[in-house]
Design a protein around this motif. Structure first.
Motif, PDB file in Angstrom:
ATOM      1  N   ALA A  96       0.832  -1.110  -0.170  1.00  0.00           N
ATOM      2  CA  ALA A  96       0.163  -0.030   0.092  1.00  0.00           C
ATOM      3  C   ALA A  96       0.870   1.167  -0.147  1.00  0.00           C
ATOM      4  CB  ALA A  96      -0.692   0.017   1.186  1.00  0.00           C
ATOM      5  N   VAL A  97       0.366   2.254  -0.535  1.00  0.00           N
ATOM      6  CA  VAL A  97       1.188   3.650  -0.518  1.00  0.00           C
ATOM      7  C   VAL A  97       0.310   4.868   0.294  1.00  0.00           C
ATOM      8  CG1 VAL A  97       2.023   5.225  -2.071  1.00  0.00           C
ATOM      9  CG2 VAL A  97       2.050   2.984  -2.913  1.00  0.00           C
ATOM     10  N   MET A  98       0.953   5.615   1.087  1.00  0.00           N
ATOM     11  CA  MET A  98       0.494   6.663   1.932  1.00  0.00           C
ATOM     12  C   MET A  98       1.144   7.731   1.966  1.00  0.00           C
ATOM     13  SD  MET A  98       1.176   5.224   5.607  1.00  0.00           S
ATOM     14  CE  MET A  98       2.771   5.229   6.366  1.00  0.00           C
ATOM     15  N   SER A  99       0.712   8.896   2.246  1.00  0.00           N
ATOM     16  CA  SER A  99       1.290  10.193   2.267  1.00  0.00           C
ATOM     17  C   SER A  99       0.397  11.003   3.092  1.00  0.00           C
ATOM     18  CB  SER A  99       1.370  10.641   0.899  1.00  0.00           C
ATOM     19  OG  SER A  99       2.149  11.843   0.889  1.00  0.00           O
ATOM     20  N   ALA A 159      -2.785  10.261  -2.755  1.00  0.00           N
ATOM     21  CA  ALA A 159      -3.848   9.491  -2.827  1.00  0.00           C
ATOM     22  C   ALA A 159      -4.642   9.651  -3.919  1.00  0.00           C
ATOM     23  CB  ALA A 159      -4.525   9.517  -1.445  1.00  0.00           C
ATOM     24  N   ARG A 160      -5.112  10.894  -4.353  1.00  0.00           N
ATOM     25  CA  ARG A 160      -5.737  11.456  -5.674  1.00  0.00           C
ATOM     26  C   ARG A 160      -5.014  10.882  -6.611  1.00  0.00           C
ATOM     27  NH1 ARG A 160      -6.594  17.705  -6.199  1.00  0.00           N
ATOM     28  NH2 ARG A 160      -4.555  17.437  -6.711  1.00  0.00           N
ATOM     29  N   TRP A 161      -3.757  11.205  -6.665  1.00  0.00           N
ATOM     30  CA  TRP A 161      -3.234  10.633  -7.976  1.00  0.00           C
ATOM     31  C   TRP A 161      -3.185   9.420  -8.222  1.00  0.00           C
ATOM     32  CZ3 TRP A 161       0.505   7.296  -9.774  1.00  0.00           C
ATOM     33  CH2 TRP A 161       1.073   7.666 -11.276  1.00  0.00           C
ATOM     34  N   LEU A 162      -2.856   8.414  -7.017  1.00  0.00           N
ATOM     35  CA  LEU A 162      -3.078   6.949  -7.242  1.00  0.00           C
ATOM     36  C   LEU A 162      -4.381   6.662  -7.435  1.00  0.00           C
ATOM     37  CD1 LEU A 162      -1.070   6.369  -4.107  1.00  0.00           C
ATOM     38  CD2 LEU A 162      -0.313   5.797  -6.224  1.00  0.00           C
ATOM     39  N   PRO A 213      -6.039   2.960  -9.849  1.00  0.00           N
ATOM     40  CA  PRO A 213      -7.075   2.830  -8.654  1.00  0.00           C
ATOM     41  C   PRO A 213      -6.973   1.249  -7.869  1.00  0.00           C
ATOM     42  CG  PRO A 213      -8.101   2.680 -11.064  1.00  0.00           C
ATOM     43  CD  PRO A 213      -6.432   3.036 -11.098  1.00  0.00           C
ATOM     44  N   GLU A 214      -6.374   0.468  -8.598  1.00  0.00           N
ATOM     45  CA  GLU A 214      -6.079  -1.001  -7.704  1.00  0.00           C
ATOM     46  C   GLU A 214      -4.827  -0.902  -6.528  1.00  0.00           C
ATOM     47  OE1 GLU A 214      -2.723  -0.643 -10.904  1.00  0.00           O
ATOM     48  OE2 GLU A 214      -5.191  -0.326 -10.979  1.00  0.00           O
ATOM     49  N   THR A 215      -4.250   0.231  -6.456  1.00  0.00           N
ATOM     50  CA  THR A 215      -3.319   0.334  -5.355  1.00  0.00           C
ATOM     51  C   THR A 215      -4.145   1.069  -4.176  1.00  0.00           C
ATOM     52  OG1 THR A 215      -1.610   0.981  -6.982  1.00  0.00           O
ATOM     53  CG2 THR A 215      -1.228   1.711  -4.699  1.00  0.00           C
ATOM     54  N   LEU A 216      -3.940   0.295  -3.207  1.00  0.00           N
ATOM     55  CA  LEU A 216      -4.449   0.661  -1.676  1.00  0.00           C
ATOM     56  C   LEU A 216      -3.575   1.932  -1.209  1.00  0.00           C
ATOM     57  CD1 LEU A 216      -4.699  -2.472   0.117  1.00  0.00           C
ATOM     58  CD2 LEU A 216      -6.512  -1.370  -0.613  1.00  0.00           C
ATOM     59  N   ARG A 217      -4.405   2.976  -1.180  1.00  0.00           N
ATOM     60  CA  ARG A 217      -3.818   4.424  -0.884  1.00  0.00           C
ATOM     61  C   ARG A 217      -4.239   4.563   0.696  1.00  0.00           C
ATOM     62  NH1 ARG A 217      -7.678   4.017  -4.428  1.00  0.00           N
ATOM     63  NH2 ARG A 217      -9.576   4.877  -4.324  1.00  0.00           N
ATOM     64  N   GLY A 218      -3.372   5.499   1.144  1.00  0.00           N
ATOM     65  CA  GLY A 218      -3.681   5.844   2.780  1.00  0.00           C
ATOM     66  C   GLY A 218      -3.452   7.396   2.856  1.00  0.00           C
ATOM     67  N   LYS A 241      -9.789  10.825  -0.577  1.00  0.00           N
ATOM     68  CA  LYS A 241     -10.349   9.782  -0.794  1.00  0.00           C
ATOM     69  C   LYS A 241      -9.802   8.538  -0.492  1.00  0.00           C
ATOM     70  CE  LYS A 241     -14.031  12.115  -3.499  1.00  0.00           C
ATOM     71  NZ  LYS A 241     -13.339  13.525  -3.592  1.00  0.00           N
ATOM     72  N   PRO A 242      -9.168   8.217   0.564  1.00  0.00           N
ATOM     73  CA  PRO A 242      -7.945   7.248   0.804  1.00  0.00           C
ATOM     74  C   PRO A 242      -8.906   5.765   1.200  1.00  0.00           C
ATOM     75  CG  PRO A 242      -8.346   8.610   2.954  1.00  0.00           C
ATOM     76  CD  PRO A 242      -9.078   9.237   1.701  1.00  0.00           C
TER      77      PRO A 242
END
Length: 158
Positions: free
Chosen positions: A56-59, A65-68, A73-78, A103-104
Motif C-alpha cells: 500500500a502507498v500512503m502520504s 492518494a488522489r493521483w493514485l 485505482p487498484e493500489t491501496l492508498r492511505g 478519498k483514501p
C-alpha cells in the motif's frame, strides 16, 4: 546518507527485490512545497510495476492518494494525518478537506492524537485506521484500543 555513516537508504527497486513479496510493504511518499507529486508517484508506481507482493502507498499529502486513485485505482492508498503544531491538518476543516481530496482506502493517524472524535468517526464508518509511530508499550495499548493496526518500531512492536 545516514548521519555519521556511508550508508544510505535502499532504492525502492532494491528493497522490492530483497523483500520479494515475503512481507507486506507500506510505502510512504514524502512531499513538500514546490515538489512534484506527479513525478514521485510515477516513479514509485514504476518501481512497483510487476511487483506481486502485498503493498500500500500512503502520504501526508492528499494529492498523492488522489493521483493514485486516478492513475492506479487498484493500489491501496492511505492518508497520513496528525493534529499537532507540525501537521498540515491542525484544524477540523483541514482534516475534512484532506480527506475529501484524498478519498483514501485507509487512514494512518498519529498515535499522540488518539483517541479523538474524528478518527473514531472514520473508524465507525468502516475506514481502516492505522496509527504511527507506536514505539512504546503505552502507545501500543493506545493503538490496540483506538486503531486497527499499529505502525510500530522498537519497544512498540506487538
Amino acid at each position: 546518507r545516514y548521519a555519521d555513516s556511508d550508508e544510505g537508504p535502499f532504492a525502492l527497486t532494491d528493497l522490492l527485490e530483497l523483500v520479494a513479496g515475503r512481507v507486506p510493504l507500506l510505502i510512504e511518499i514524502k512531499s513538500r512545497p514546490r515538489y512534484s507529486v506527479d513525478q514521485s508517484c510515477e516513479r514509485v508506481m514504476e518501481a512497483l510495476s510487476g511487483y506481486r507482493g502485498l503493498h500500500a502507498v500512503m502520504s501526508f499529502d492528499p494529492r498523492v492518494a488522489r493521483w493514485l486513485r486516478r492513475h492506479t485505482p487498484e493500489t491501496l492508498r492511505g492518508l497520513v494525518m496528525r493534529e499537532d503544531e507540525h501537521g498540515h491538518t491542525q484544524q477540523a476543516w483541514q482534516r475534512h478537506l484532506a480527506l475529501w481530496i484524498a478519498k483514501p482506502d485507509f487512514m494512518a493517524y498519529h498515535v499522540a492524537a488518539l483517541p479523538n472524535r474524528f478518527a473514531a468517526d472514520l473508524r465507525s464508518y468502516g475506514m481502516p485506521l492505522l496509527t504511527w509511530t507506536v514505539d512504546s508499550p503505552e502507545r501500543l495499548a493506545i493503538a490496540r484500543t483506538h486503531a486497527d493496526a499499529p505502525i510500530a518500531e522498537g519497544r512498540g512492536l506487538p
